[in-house]
Design a protein around this motif. Structure first.
Motif, mmCIF file in Angstrom:
data_model
loop_
_atom_site.group_PDB
_atom_site.id
_atom_site.type_symbol
_atom_site.label_atom_id
_atom_site.label_comp_id
_atom_site.label_asym_id
_atom_site.label_seq_id
_atom_site.Cartn_x
_atom_site.Cartn_y
_atom_site.Cartn_z
ATOM 1 N N CYS A 6 25.414 28.790 71.107
ATOM 2 C CA CYS A 6 26.214 29.744 70.739
ATOM 3 C C CYS A 6 26.861 29.450 69.566
ATOM 4 O O CYS A 6 26.914 28.231 69.280
ATOM 5 C CB CYS A 6 26.985 30.415 72.075
ATOM 6 N N PRO A 7 27.513 30.313 68.931
ATOM 7 C CA PRO A 7 28.449 30.076 67.667
ATOM 8 C C PRO A 7 29.528 28.948 68.205
ATOM 9 O O PRO A 7 29.542 28.093 67.120
ATOM 10 C CB PRO A 7 28.936 31.367 67.050
ATOM 11 N N LYS A 8 30.092 28.865 69.272
ATOM 12 C CA LYS A 8 31.137 27.713 69.563
ATOM 13 C C LYS A 8 30.452 26.580 69.782
ATOM 14 O O LYS A 8 30.899 25.559 69.196
ATOM 15 C CB LYS A 8 31.933 28.337 70.825
ATOM 16 N N GLY A 9 29.174 26.505 70.543
ATOM 17 C CA GLY A 9 28.422 25.244 70.501
ATOM 18 C C GLY A 9 28.146 24.745 69.530
ATOM 19 O O GLY A 9 28.058 23.516 69.103
ATOM 20 N N SER A 10 27.598 25.660 68.548
ATOM 21 C CA SER A 10 27.063 24.981 67.085
ATOM 22 C C SER A 10 28.025 24.443 66.450
ATOM 23 O O SER A 10 28.016 23.736 65.588
ATOM 24 C CB SER A 10 26.473 26.253 66.542
ATOM 25 N N ALA A 11 29.372 24.787 66.777
ATOM 26 C CA ALA A 11 30.490 24.255 66.247
ATOM 27 C C ALA A 11 31.177 22.970 66.436
ATOM 28 O O ALA A 11 32.265 22.569 66.084
ATOM 29 C CB ALA A 11 31.624 25.124 65.741
ATOM 30 N N THR A 12 30.297 22.341 67.522
ATOM 31 C CA THR A 12 30.929 21.331 68.036
ATOM 32 C C THR A 12 31.149 19.884 67.434
ATOM 33 O O THR A 12 32.089 19.198 67.364
ATOM 34 C CB THR A 12 30.022 20.770 69.440
ATOM 35 N N GLY A 30 26.851 24.924 80.367
ATOM 36 C CA GLY A 30 26.328 23.660 80.297
ATOM 37 C C GLY A 30 25.227 23.526 79.394
ATOM 38 O O GLY A 30 24.160 22.646 79.775
ATOM 39 N N CYS A 31 25.230 23.798 78.236
ATOM 40 C CA CYS A 31 23.949 23.909 77.353
ATOM 41 C C CYS A 31 24.009 22.351 76.906
ATOM 42 O O CYS A 31 24.710 21.991 76.557
ATOM 43 C CB CYS A 31 24.241 24.825 76.097
#
Length: 189
Positions: free
Chosen positions: A86-92, A57-58
């Motif tokens: 994280c890398p996935k969250g940064s790619a949102t 839940g970032c």
């Protein structure tokens, strides 16, 4: 423009002349780099959000201009992630705005052998119709002993761990209002 003027524009000579050994100051700047600004500078508002990828839940800041997403960054005010993703969250941002994003649904009709593409709106209407039909067909106002139960056992819900507490709260309220009593969440199992 003379040779001296041309050489004076070269960053290395500016560094030597000013003694800027690290090249972190004005000597590293060019006319183009002086005119650059962050994508988020033009945002007319910042919407708080939560990363959709996992159960952590970032927090995310969604920078919006004229109803269009400009960028998504980590929310520095989030006690969970403190501005980090994280890398996935940064790619949102790519997930939300990318041209590769799926905007339709694969559907196979009852008895069908092939998948067909239908618009997301049509699929949502089909789900709503089926929920209403199932609820109406399996509704129990009272149990075998005559007690008021006002429920349906024909629908169950298993939530996902990517939802935050607020989203799970609203889902629980919705399904309870529909009379659904079999409500569980994957994060708890």
């Amino acid at each position: 423009m003379g040779l001296f003027d041309l050489l004076a524009r070269w960053p290395l000579l500016r560094q030597v002349k000013t003694g800027d050994a690290t090249a972190l100051g004005e000597t590293a700047m060019s006319e183009r780099s002086r005119s650059l600004e962050p994508r988020t500078a033009r945002a007319d508002r910042v919407v708080k959000s939560v990363c959709p990828y996992c159960a952590v839940g970032c927090g995310q800041d969604v920078h919006v201009q004229d109803g269009r997403i400009l960028d998504i960054e980590g929310d520095a005010d989030s006690p969970v992630s403190r501005g980090r993703l994280c890398p996935k969250g940064s790619a949102t941002f790519q997930l939300v705005t990318g041209t590769h994003r799926v905007k339709d649904v694969l559907y196979r009709r009852p008895g069908g052998r092939e998948w067909e593409r239908i618009p997301l709106e049509q699929a949502m209407d089909m789900v709503a119709d089926r929920v209403k039909r199932t609820r109406d067909a399996t509704w129990e106002a009272t149990d075998a002993h005559g007690h008021d139960v006002r429920r349906t056992l024909g629908i169950a819900h298993l939530g996902g761990a990517t939802l935050d507490n607020e989203e799970n709260y609203l889902i629980k309220k919705l399904f309870t209002a529909l009379g659904i009593v079999q409500i569980e969440n994957q994060a708890r199992i």
